[in-house]
Design a protein around this motif. Structure first.
Motif, PDB file in Angstrom:
ATOM      1  N   SER A 199      40.434  59.158  59.143  1.00 47.51           N
ATOM      2  CA  SER A 199      41.888  59.075  59.045  1.00 47.51           C
ATOM      3  C   SER A 199      42.348  59.459  57.638  1.00 47.51           C
ATOM      4  CB  SER A 199      42.355  57.648  59.351  1.00 47.51           C
ATOM      5  OG  SER A 199      43.725  57.486  59.013  1.00 47.51           O
ATOM      6  N   PRO A 200      43.397  60.282  57.538  1.00 40.81           N
ATOM      7  CA  PRO A 200      43.881  60.680  56.212  1.00 40.81           C
ATOM      8  C   PRO A 200      44.732  59.612  55.525  1.00 40.81           C
ATOM      9  CG  PRO A 200      45.217  61.703  57.908  1.00 40.81           C
ATOM     10  CD  PRO A 200      44.106  60.984  58.622  1.00 40.81           C
ATOM     11  N   GLU A 201      45.190  58.586  56.237  1.00 35.79           N
ATOM     12  CA  GLU A 201      46.050  57.581  55.621  1.00 35.79           C
ATOM     13  C   GLU A 201      45.263  56.752  54.612  1.00 35.79           C
ATOM     14  OE1 GLU A 201      48.504  55.277  58.116  1.00 35.79           O
ATOM     15  OE2 GLU A 201      49.413  57.001  59.123  1.00 35.79           O
ATOM     16  N   TYR A 202      45.673  56.818  53.361  1.00 34.44           N
ATOM     17  CA  TYR A 202      44.948  56.234  52.227  1.00 34.44           C
ATOM     18  C   TYR A 202      43.538  56.820  52.133  1.00 34.44           C
ATOM     19  CZ  TYR A 202      48.588  52.613  52.254  1.00 34.44           C
ATOM     20  OH  TYR A 202      49.786  51.943  52.226  1.00 34.44           O
ATOM     21  N   GLY A 203      43.294  57.940  52.788  1.00 39.53           N
ATOM     22  CA  GLY A 203      41.940  58.474  52.870  1.00 39.53           C
ATOM     23  C   GLY A 203      41.547  59.270  51.636  1.00 39.53           C
ATOM     24  N   MET A 204      40.238  59.485  51.516  1.00 38.73           N
ATOM     25  CA  MET A 204      39.686  60.307  50.435  1.00 38.73           C
ATOM     26  C   MET A 204      39.681  61.780  50.820  1.00 38.73           C
ATOM     27  SD  MET A 204      39.005  58.188  48.023  1.00 38.73           S
ATOM     28  CE  MET A 204      38.012  59.229  46.959  1.00 38.73           C
ATOM     29  N   ASN A 205      40.165  62.100  52.023  1.00 34.17           N
ATOM     30  CA  ASN A 205      40.180  63.484  52.508  1.00 34.17           C
ATOM     31  C   ASN A 205      41.089  64.374  51.664  1.00 34.17           C
ATOM     32  OD1 ASN A 205      38.777  62.372  54.622  1.00 34.17           O
ATOM     33  ND2 ASN A 205      40.490  62.426  56.049  1.00 34.17           N
ATOM     34  N   ASP A 206      40.649  65.583  51.428  1.00 34.43           N
ATOM     35  CA  ASP A 206      41.494  66.652  50.889  1.00 34.43           C
ATOM     36  C   ASP A 206      42.299  66.223  49.666  1.00 34.43           C
ATOM     37  OD1 ASP A 206      40.665  68.512  52.784  1.00 34.43           O
ATOM     38  OD2 ASP A 206      42.172  67.864  54.233  1.00 34.43           O
ATOM     39  N   LEU A 207      41.661  65.481  48.776  1.00 33.02           N
ATOM     40  CA  LEU A 207      42.335  65.068  47.551  1.00 33.02           C
ATOM     41  C   LEU A 207      42.229  66.155  46.490  1.00 33.02           C
ATOM     42  CD1 LEU A 207      41.269  61.328  47.102  1.00 33.02           C
ATOM     43  CD2 LEU A 207      43.384  62.214  48.077  1.00 33.02           C
ATOM     44  N   LEU A 208      43.289  66.295  45.723  1.00 35.94           N
ATOM     45  CA  LEU A 208      43.291  67.137  44.534  1.00 35.94           C
ATOM     46  C   LEU A 208      43.395  66.192  43.335  1.00 35.94           C
ATOM     47  CD1 LEU A 208      45.872  69.858  45.680  1.00 35.94           C
ATOM     48  CD2 LEU A 208      43.404  69.782  46.102  1.00 35.94           C
ATOM     49  N   ASN A 209      42.331  66.117  42.533  1.00 36.41           N
ATOM     50  CA  ASN A 209      42.263  65.168  41.432  1.00 36.41           C
ATOM     51  C   ASN A 209      42.233  65.893  40.090  1.00 36.41           C
ATOM     52  OD1 ASN A 209      41.991  63.060  43.337  1.00 36.41           O
ATOM     53  ND2 ASN A 209      39.779  63.317  43.384  1.00 36.41           N
ATOM     54  N   TRP A 210      43.077  65.449  39.171  1.00 33.98           N
ATOM     55  CA  TRP A 210      43.090  65.958  37.804  1.00 33.98           C
ATOM     56  C   TRP A 210      42.884  64.791  36.844  1.00 33.98           C
ATOM     57  CZ3 TRP A 210      46.387  67.496  41.569  1.00 33.98           C
ATOM     58  CH2 TRP A 210      46.568  68.868  41.813  1.00 33.98           C
ATOM     59  N   ASN A 211      42.176  65.027  35.757  1.00 32.21           N
ATOM     60  CA  ASN A 211      42.079  64.035  34.689  1.00 32.21           C
ATOM     61  C   ASN A 211      41.971  64.758  33.346  1.00 32.21           C
ATOM     62  OD1 ASN A 211      41.440  60.814  34.648  1.00 32.21           O
ATOM     63  ND2 ASN A 211      40.681  61.826  32.809  1.00 32.21           N
ATOM     64  N   ALA A 212      42.818  64.372  32.405  1.00 25.04           N
ATOM     65  CA  ALA A 212      42.766  64.906  31.039  1.00 25.04           C
ATOM     66  C   ALA A 212      42.659  63.723  30.084  1.00 25.04           C
ATOM     67  CB  ALA A 212      44.010  65.734  30.735  1.00 25.04           C
ATOM     68  N   PHE A 213      41.741  63.816  29.138  1.00 21.62           N
ATOM     69  CA  PHE A 213      41.462  62.685  28.253  1.00 21.62           C
ATOM     70  C   PHE A 213      41.269  63.181  26.830  1.00 21.62           C
ATOM     71  CE2 PHE A 213      37.991  60.256  26.156  1.00 21.62           C
ATOM     72  CZ  PHE A 213      38.657  59.058  25.979  1.00 21.62           C
ATOM     73  N   ALA A 214      41.808  62.440  25.869  1.00 27.94           N
ATOM     74  CA  ALA A 214      41.620  62.778  24.456  1.00 27.94           C
ATOM     75  C   ALA A 214      41.614  61.498  23.637  1.00 27.94           C
ATOM     76  CB  ALA A 214      42.720  63.714  23.964  1.00 27.94           C
ATOM     77  N   LYS A 215      40.711  61.452  22.682  1.00 28.71           N
ATOM     78  CA  LYS A 215      40.652  60.331  21.744  1.00 28.71           C
ATOM     79  C   LYS A 215      40.339  60.906  20.364  1.00 28.71           C
ATOM     80  CE  LYS A 215      38.668  56.455  22.972  1.00 28.71           C
ATOM     81  NZ  LYS A 215      37.615  55.463  23.314  1.00 28.71           N
ATOM     82  N   ILE A 216      41.200  60.629  19.400  1.00 31.95           N
ATOM     83  CA  ILE A 216      41.042  61.155  18.045  1.00 31.95           C
ATOM     84  C   ILE A 216      41.106  59.992  17.066  1.00 31.95           C
ATOM     85  CG2 ILE A 216      41.989  62.699  16.283  1.00 31.95           C
ATOM     86  CD1 ILE A 216      43.221  64.334  18.555  1.00 31.95           C
ATOM     87  N   GLY A 217      40.121  59.918  16.180  1.00 29.94           N
ATOM     88  CA  GLY A 217      40.068  58.853  15.197  1.00 29.94           C
ATOM     89  C   GLY A 217      40.024  59.385  13.780  1.00 29.94           C
ATOM     90  N   TYR A 218      40.507  58.567  12.850  1.00 26.55           N
ATOM     91  CA  TYR A 218      40.475  58.929  11.434  1.00 26.55           C
ATOM     92  C   TYR A 218      40.036  57.704  10.633  1.00 26.55           C
ATOM     93  CZ  TYR A 218      41.900  60.528   6.802  1.00 26.55           C
ATOM     94  OH  TYR A 218      41.907  60.888   5.474  1.00 26.55           O
ATOM     95  N   ASP A 219      38.973  57.859   9.838  1.00 30.10           N
ATOM     96  CA  ASP A 219      38.455  56.781   8.996  1.00 30.10           C
ATOM     97  C   ASP A 219      39.013  56.941   7.582  1.00 30.10           C
ATOM     98  OD1 ASP A 219      36.822  55.646  11.021  1.00 30.10           O
ATOM     99  OD2 ASP A 219      35.335  57.217  10.696  1.00 30.10           O
ATOM    100  N   PHE A 220      39.939  56.067   7.195  1.00 28.46           N
ATOM    101  CA  PHE A 220      40.453  56.101   5.824  1.00 28.46           C
ATOM    102  C   PHE A 220      39.333  55.795   4.837  1.00 28.46           C
ATOM    103  CE2 PHE A 220      44.164  55.134   8.432  1.00 28.46           C
ATOM    104  CZ  PHE A 220      45.073  56.068   7.953  1.00 28.46           C
ATOM    105  N   ASN A 221      38.521  54.797   5.216  1.00 25.88           N
ATOM    106  CA  ASN A 221      37.332  54.421   4.451  1.00 25.88           C
ATOM    107  C   ASN A 221      36.452  53.609   5.389  1.00 25.88           C
ATOM    108  OD1 ASN A 221      38.440  51.704   4.407  1.00 25.88           O
ATOM    109  ND2 ASN A 221      39.748  52.399   2.717  1.00 25.88           N
ATOM    110  N   ALA A 222      35.436  52.947   4.839  1.00 21.40           N
ATOM    111  CA  ALA A 222      34.488  52.222   5.688  1.00 21.40           C
ATOM    112  C   ALA A 222      35.133  51.060   6.421  1.00 21.40           C
ATOM    113  CB  ALA A 222      33.317  51.723   4.846  1.00 21.40           C
TER     114      ALA A 222
END
Length: 724
Positions: free
Chosen positions: A241-264
């Motif tokens: 059944s397609p209702e709440y189903g995993m059928n024919d899904l189009l999935n996108w994910n974009a991820f970014a993590k940026i860090g800056y160390d001023f000092n220790a």
């Protein structure tokens, strides 16, 4: 207001006193012990089998090893996530197969009924709440792509640490860290998943790219992934059944993590994750016959009205600052975060004149967390963790034609807290803490919409003008835990913890019959969790277990009245136990297993009746083996099984929502990976390798012909990854 001011003043006073009373000459070693970075802890803690000893952040909001946490915790490492990801990319599947106490996978985009120890769970991404307790859409477990996970931390039982919505515990998705060793590194992955039973139309594919590295004081990790799932078929080759189903899904994910160390000692980090999952299918659901093993609900060709269902977007962003030795020996973390989330379910005749519901939630929050070590003597030391949580959550449900189903609920949440960790010598740890929840929810004036009575097909309610108002909730939550770690063979703990939640306020407002918000039956749920547990290791055997008991004077169970779901407010008691063990048969072979049992009852008209399947899952048995024939080759096999659950008698010949009997079944999965030339890896996964014909747990307890869906037939996943 006086309580809040006094509480805030007290924990800042504790910070100042702690910083002043610790002699400088004694703080260095204690500081090293209590505020190491996660990387240094990971490099320092080794077990006998050369695996890293697990650390946890979510249990106490401060980096600790599990031996110092007096509560039940399950950690899924990156390696474990990858083992499961080779079989399925659905986080409901991954967690259901690996976390004792968490309910069975739904095999859907929705995690309805996948409770943790019989209660709702709070889901977070790096501490950003994903759950929508004001209107539970049950899509929070599947809120990002699992390929961006560094690990998953699951804290079980009511918790006072994170506030609203954590009745059964919390799931914190910890996202990936950057590679600190190179200026640029990364990986490229491509793969395909398809059914081995009538594979036509089932082939999906996915591609992902990751870059990571460190340049001077900057470090980064950036990734993107796109996936098309194709059709899912049962063991007989019928389209699910397609209702709440995993059928024919189009999935996108974009991820970014940026860090800056001023000092220790000072670091700033920004994180962003975008997740989108919508269904693009030519199939509609054809209802089966509930109770007939050979008549499931299936997908057939047809035109689906409305917009594609799914999650059009889930944006998460955070900006955090970490500082060590900010005031004396006090460490500080300050985080601003944001979430914007929209989900659509299927177009239906549930509402008068038909419609397609969309739930939207926008969260804006700030977390201030401080940690101050102390040392009273050579035998008594510890630290104090304290801070403040601020959260604004605006949630509503509307139809795509702009009719309002649930008005915009504007919640403001202020919660100061503190946790004290006391070490009496090297082996005894005592933790206590308080959290003061202050919740204000503003509801505007609105008019209810008529909803369909599924018993007789008529529409009930609707047209009621409800005057808005303000709802205020205050609750002081307490937690305490004691753990003793002297004996490696047996490390026991006892704990008590409370939780607070406003249980699905939106559902109450949708069915309001009174003309003012303050006259509706809106009350908060406060749960008490008692637990005794242990862990230990003996030679090649490691094991852990827990027994728990949870109570609440006002529960939050779904019941159907006039053919529509409402919230039943009645006393509840839930109890159960979990056992797990792992044994190294050979340097190349590990075996393991876990067992989860949960039971629960509520009081109704002076009688105690069982809680339904939407709350209480049947016993879950998981067994696995890991075989490493070569250093570069690993094979993982897993069995998932249930003995079933049958607690209710049919009423007038029919089972109602949550009461359907669950029959036993057993499935087997397999995954394997081989790495050649050190940076090239091929992975193969097979779900339901013996093509077991069975109905999912949720399909059985829902007792509804339209939702009577079988599990996946044999399905294969193959991928290739090139690292650089």
């Amino acid at each position: 207001m006086i309580k809040i001011t006094t509480f805030i003043f007290c924990f800042f006073l504790i910070s100042t006193v702690s910083a002043q009373q610790i002699p400088e000459k004694n703080t260095s070693s204690e500081k090293d012990k209590n505020t190491k970075t996660q990387d240094s802890i990971l490099s320092a803690k080794k077990t006998a089998d050369n695996e890293l000893q697990e650390i946890v952040v979510s249990a106490t909001r401060h980096i600790e090893i599990l031996d110092e946490v007096p509560s039940s915790v399950t950690i899924l490492s990156k390696k474990q996530v990858q083992q499961q990801l080779s079989i399925s990319s659905n986080l409901s599947d991954i967690l259901g197969a690996t976390v004792p106490g968490l309910g069975f996978t739904t095999n859907r985009t929705q995690n309805l009924g996948q409770t943790l120890r019989g209660r709702r769970v709070l889901v977070m991404i790096d501490g950003i709440p994903q759950s929508t307790p004001l209107r539970d859409g049950a899509k929070d477990i599947r809120s990002l792509d699992p390929t961006v996970l560094e690990r998953v931390e699951v804290i079980k039982g009511a918790t006072a640490i994170y506030g609203n919505g954590a009745d059964g515990g919390l799931i914190n998705y910890i996202t990936k860290k950057s590679n600190q060793d190179k200026a640029i590194s990364g990986s490229t992955e491509a793969g395909s998943a398809f059914s081995l039973i009538k594979p036509g139309g089932t082939a999906g594919f996915y591609v992902s790219q990751l870059f990571s590295g460190k340049v001077k004081k900057f470090d980064y990790v950036v990734s993107g992934r796109y996936e098309e799932t194709g059709l899912y078929r049962d063991s007989k080759g019928r389209v699910l059944s397609p209702e709440y189903g995993m059928n024919d899904l189009l999935n996108w994910n974009a991820f970014a993590k940026i860090g800056y160390d001023f000092n220790a000692n000072n670091r700033v980090e920004v994180m962003y994750n975008y997740f989108r999952s919508i269904q693009d299918t030519e199939y509609i659901a054809q209802a089966g016959v509930y109770g007939s093993f050979d008549s499931p609900t299936i997908g057939v060709k047809g035109n689906r009205p409305g917009n594609p269902e799914g999650t059009p977007y889930n944006h998460n962003a955070s900006l955090s600052y970490n500082g060590e030795n900010i005031i004396g020996n006090t460490d500080l973390n300050a985080t601003f975060y944001f979430q914007d989330y929209l989900t659509l379910i299927n177009y239906s005749n549930f509402f008068e004149n038909n419609g397609q519901p969309a739930t939207q939630s926008k969260k804006l929050g700030f977390r201030l967390n401080l940690n101050s070590p102390y040392e009273l003597s050579s035998l008594i030391s510890g630290d104090i963790t304290y801070g403040l949580d601020l959260l604004s959550d605006i949630t509503d449900t509307h139809l795509t034609d702009n009719r309002l189903v649930i008005p915009e609920m504007n919640m403001a949440n202020l919660a100061p807290y503190f946790q004290i960790k006391n070490m009496f010598g090297p082996n005894l740890v005592l933790k206590t803490g308080l959290r003061l929840e202050n919740v204000n929810i503003d509801v505007p004036d609105y008019t209810t919409i008529a909803i369909r009575n599924f018993v007789n097909g008529t529409y009930v309610g609707g047209g009621i003008n409800v005057n808005g108002g303000a709802l205020d909730f205050t609750a002081l939550m307490f937690n305490a835990g004691l753990r003793y770690t002297k004996w490696a063979v047996f490390k026991p703990f006892v704990s008590f913890s409370q939780s607070f939640s406003v249980a699905d306020l939106g559902l109450v407002l949708r069915a309001a019959k009174e003309n003012t918000v303050n006259n509706t039956s809106i009350k908060a749920v406060k749960a008490n969790n008692y637990e005794f547990g242990f862990s230990g290791a003996l030679d090649k055997l490691s094991y852990e277990g827990a027994v728990y008991y949870s109570t609440s004077k006002l529960g939050a169970s779904y019941v159907y009245i006039d053919g529509n779901p409402q919230i039943a407010r009645s006393p509840e008691k839930i109890y159960g136990f979990e056992l797990s063990a792992k044994y190294r048969l050979d340097p190349k072979v590990d075996i393991g297993a876990n067992y989860s049992y949960t039971e629960g009852k509520r009081e109704l008209n002076g009688q105690k009746i069982y809680l339904g399947g939407d709350r209480i899952n049947p016993p879950k048995i998981v067994a696995y083996t890991v075989f490493r024939p070569l250093e570069a080759w690993s094979v993982f096999a897993q069995m998932t099984s249930t003995t079933g659950r049958d607690r209710f008698e049919p009423v007038n010949g029919a089972y109602t929502y949550g009461t359907g009997p669950i029959k036993s079944f057993t499935t087997f999965n397999l995954s394997s990976s081989y790495t050649f030339k050190e940076k090239s890896t091929i992975r193969l996964g097979v779900e339901n390798i013996f093509n077991k014909d069975y109905y999912t747990v949720i399909s059985q307890w829902q007792s509804n012909s339209m939702n009577y869906v079988k599990g996946n037939g044999t399905r294969m996943n193959i991928s290739f990854t090139q690292a650089f």
